[in-house]
Design a protein around this motif. Sequence first.
Motif, PDB file in Angstrom:
ATOM      1  N   MET A  19       0.845  -1.203   0.000  1.00 46.32           N
ATOM      2  CA  MET A  19       0.000   0.000   0.000  1.00 46.32           C
ATOM      3  C   MET A  19       0.875   1.246   0.000  1.00 46.32           C
ATOM      4  O   MET A  19       1.639   1.469   0.951  1.00 46.32           O
ATOM      5  N   VAL A  22       1.556   3.685   3.010  1.00 46.92           N
ATOM      6  CA  VAL A  22       1.139   2.979   4.225  1.00 46.92           C
ATOM      7  C   VAL A  22       2.160   1.919   4.627  1.00 46.92           C
ATOM      8  O   VAL A  22       2.653   1.910   5.758  1.00 46.92           O
ATOM      9  N   GLU A  42       5.713  -0.630  -0.534  1.00 46.94           N
ATOM     10  CA  GLU A  42       4.822   0.197  -1.357  1.00 46.94           C
ATOM     11  C   GLU A  42       5.268   0.024  -2.805  1.00 46.94           C
ATOM     12  O   GLU A  42       6.420  -0.356  -3.056  1.00 46.94           O
ATOM     13  N   PHE A  43       4.417   0.314  -3.772  1.00 51.39           N
ATOM     14  CA  PHE A  43       4.875   0.167  -5.149  1.00 51.39           C
ATOM     15  C   PHE A  43       5.947   1.224  -5.474  1.00 51.39           C
ATOM     16  O   PHE A  43       5.959   2.314  -4.921  1.00 51.39           O
ATOM     17  N   LYS A 141       0.645  -8.926  -9.055  1.00 56.90           N
ATOM     18  CA  LYS A 141      -0.628  -8.593  -8.384  1.00 56.90           C
ATOM     19  C   LYS A 141      -1.493  -7.825  -9.360  1.00 56.90           C
ATOM     20  O   LYS A 141      -1.032  -6.852  -9.964  1.00 56.90           O
ATOM     21  N   HIS A 171      -6.782  -9.191  -6.788  1.00 60.40           N
ATOM     22  CA  HIS A 171      -7.684  -8.272  -6.097  1.00 60.40           C
ATOM     23  C   HIS A 171      -9.005  -8.381  -6.860  1.00 60.40           C
ATOM     24  O   HIS A 171      -9.077  -7.992  -8.032  1.00 60.40           O
ATOM     25  N   ARG A 173     -11.581  -7.129  -7.838  1.00 62.32           N
ATOM     26  CA  ARG A 173     -12.342  -6.006  -8.414  1.00 62.32           C
ATOM     27  C   ARG A 173     -11.749  -5.715  -9.790  1.00 62.32           C
ATOM     28  O   ARG A 173     -10.612  -6.092 -10.070  1.00 62.32           O
ATOM     29  N   ASN A 202      -7.398 -11.522  -2.581  1.00 59.47           N
ATOM     30  CA  ASN A 202      -7.365 -10.190  -1.965  1.00 59.47           C
ATOM     31  C   ASN A 202      -8.670  -9.452  -2.246  1.00 59.47           C
ATOM     32  O   ASN A 202      -9.227  -9.562  -3.330  1.00 59.47           O
ATOM     33  N   ASP A 204     -11.470  -7.053   0.540  1.00 62.47           N
ATOM     34  CA  ASP A 204     -12.515  -7.044   1.568  1.00 62.47           C
ATOM     35  C   ASP A 204     -12.303  -8.010   2.721  1.00 62.47           C
ATOM     36  O   ASP A 204     -13.280  -8.493   3.300  1.00 62.47           O
ATOM     37  N   MET A 224      -4.530 -12.015   1.369  1.00 63.05           N
ATOM     38  CA  MET A 224      -3.800 -10.756   1.492  1.00 63.05           C
ATOM     39  C   MET A 224      -4.739  -9.668   2.032  1.00 63.05           C
ATOM     40  O   MET A 224      -5.839  -9.491   1.521  1.00 63.05           O
ATOM     41  N   VAL A 225      -4.262  -8.974   3.063  1.00 69.42           N
ATOM     42  CA  VAL A 225      -5.082  -7.956   3.726  1.00 69.42           C
ATOM     43  C   VAL A 225      -4.492  -6.574   3.461  1.00 69.42           C
ATOM     44  O   VAL A 225      -3.291  -6.375   3.662  1.00 69.42           O
ATOM     45  N   ARG A 227      -6.665  -2.741   3.539  1.00 66.78           N
ATOM     46  CA  ARG A 227      -7.254  -1.712   4.408  1.00 66.78           C
ATOM     47  C   ARG A 227      -7.581  -2.225   5.806  1.00 66.78           C
ATOM     48  O   ARG A 227      -7.512  -1.479   6.775  1.00 66.78           O
TER      49      ARG A 227
HETATM   50  C1  LIG Z   1      -3.917   3.487   0.520  1.00 66.26           C
HETATM   51  C2  LIG Z   1      -3.781   2.343  -0.440  1.00 66.26           C
HETATM   52  C3  LIG Z   1      -2.624   2.220  -1.176  1.00 66.26           C
HETATM   53  C4  LIG Z   1      -2.462   1.143  -2.069  1.00 66.26           C
HETATM   54  N1  LIG Z   1      -1.287   1.009  -2.725  1.00 66.26           N
HETATM   55  C5  LIG Z   1      -1.051  -0.124  -3.468  1.00 66.26           C
HETATM   56  C6  LIG Z   1       0.234  -0.387  -3.997  1.00 66.26           C
HETATM   57  O1  LIG Z   1       1.198   0.363  -3.822  1.00 66.26           O
HETATM   58  N2  LIG Z   1       0.381  -1.534  -4.740  1.00 66.26           N
HETATM   59  C7  LIG Z   1      -0.656  -2.414  -4.937  1.00 66.26           C
HETATM   60  O2  LIG Z   1      -0.473  -3.445  -5.587  1.00 66.26           O
HETATM   61  N3  LIG Z   1      -1.878  -2.168  -4.436  1.00 66.26           N
HETATM   62  C8  LIG Z   1      -2.092  -1.069  -3.675  1.00 66.26           C
HETATM   63  N4  LIG Z   1      -3.310  -0.879  -3.096  1.00 66.26           N
HETATM   64  C9  LIG Z   1      -4.364  -1.898  -3.254  1.00 66.26           C
HETATM   65  C10 LIG Z   1      -4.327  -2.920  -2.104  1.00 66.26           C
HETATM   66  O3  LIG Z   1      -3.086  -3.612  -2.080  1.00 66.26           O
HETATM   67  C11 LIG Z   1      -5.476  -3.941  -2.197  1.00 66.26           C
HETATM   68  O4  LIG Z   1      -5.363  -4.637  -3.417  1.00 66.26           O
HETATM   69  C12 LIG Z   1      -6.852  -3.289  -2.143  1.00 66.26           C
HETATM   70  O5  LIG Z   1      -6.908  -2.278  -1.157  1.00 66.26           O
HETATM   71  C13 LIG Z   1      -7.944  -4.341  -1.863  1.00 66.26           C
HETATM   72  O6  LIG Z   1      -7.709  -4.994  -0.626  1.00 66.26           O
HETATM   73  P1  LIG Z   1      -8.551  -4.637   0.718  1.00 66.26           P
HETATM   74  O7  LIG Z   1      -9.997  -4.799   0.383  1.00 66.26           O
HETATM   75  O8  LIG Z   1      -8.037  -5.626   1.740  1.00 66.26           O
HETATM   76  O9  LIG Z   1      -8.260  -3.213   1.061  1.00 66.26           O
HETATM   77  C14 LIG Z   1      -3.509   0.197  -2.243  1.00 66.26           C
HETATM   78  C15 LIG Z   1      -4.686   0.354  -1.509  1.00 66.26           C
HETATM   79  C16 LIG Z   1      -4.837   1.396  -0.620  1.00 66.26           C
HETATM   80  C17 LIG Z   1      -6.110   1.521   0.182  1.00 66.26           C
END
Ligand SMILES: Cc1cc2nc3c(=O)[nH]c(=O)nc-3n(C[C@H](O)[C@H](O)[C@H](O)COP(=O)(O)O)c2cc1C
Length: 342
Positions: A19, A22, A42-43, A141, A171, A173, A202, A204, A224-225, A227
Amino acid sequence: MKINLGKYELEKPVALAPMEDVTDLGFRLVCKEFGADVVYTEFISSEGLIRSARKSTQKLVTDEKERPVGIQIFGGDPNVMAEAARMAEDAGPDFIDINAGCWVPKVAQRGAGAGLLKDLDQMRAIIHAVRTAVSIPVSLKTRLGWDSNSITIFEVAKICADEGLAALTIHARTRAQHHDGEANWDWIRQVKETAALPIFGNGDIRAAQDALDMFEFTKCDGVMVARGAITNPWIFRDIKALMGDGTLPPAPTLEERAKTCVRHLEMEIELKGERRGLMEFRKYYHGYFHGVPNGSTLRSTLVRLETLEGVKDAIGSFVIRSADKLTAELPGLKGAPTDSLV
Ligand SMILES: Cc1cc2nc3c(=O)[nH]c(=O)nc-3n(C[C@H](O)[C@H](O)[C@H](O)COP(=O)(O)O)c2cc1C
């Protein structure tokens, strides 16, 4: 199916998602301590890396204590991605993860992140270039597809398996959904039925039981978690406990929350300096004091403080006040927290 990440062979791992802004080193170490089996940086922009941009190279820093750790990179050019992957490998992670899911226009419209879902030949070229550039495992991913009219996840899973990737994270979505609406786990279940490589599910997982439900419903190899960890870094401890003896540990006490928050903040300050550390830490207060009585009042105080000492004092007196209040409400209660946080 076990997931092989270099020296690590993982059975049903629970991962902390990458993230941006984060999952820096401090947050990753906290989640690791609570039980995350795999963590990701983070990416990181491949273009930024090959230009040695400070913002990109800073994100390459990892720590022995967080292994296995993956460095995630994004970009739309195979040669640049290969070069960036080599630089990332030199930083010593256990694996490289390719981001093929970022929906943000400035990334996706330049053919990187989820933009790769519009051009699977280019995605394959990038995977191939990265895979042959490094000697550590590579994973990817992504999302279900660009939008609901173009679900490409089955083709993507085939490409990833053909190219010998270590794992694919889905993910659930589309790019068009951003982070809105519900993740549709049924696609993960369907891909898992035929995929020839391990799958991380991944989307929710907001409470510990969701992780078990995802394993059960989709038969995925890892979860994978994202938020759910920001609002509750203890989620990893809870998931592991539910997967173990099936009982949920008691919720963290206010003292535990306070101590973890201060320890995390100290790590951030050590990494980034006091001013930047404090500024960038503001987003985490919500998670540490979420659901705590009067927690929102504390949070609004904390986000205005500009020194570590000020934050420690505010948290310390909040804990003492809360304990006094509880003792007054329950006169028989002994043992209000007395040991200092500082
Ligand atoms: C603040 C934030 C930053 C994110 N940054 C990345 C990232 O750098 N690379 C990535 O693959 N996904 C990123 N994501 C997507 C998450 O890794 C994840 O796929 C997405 O939030 C769905 O998972 P969740 O429902 O558990 O939140 C980000 C999501 C959020 C909320």
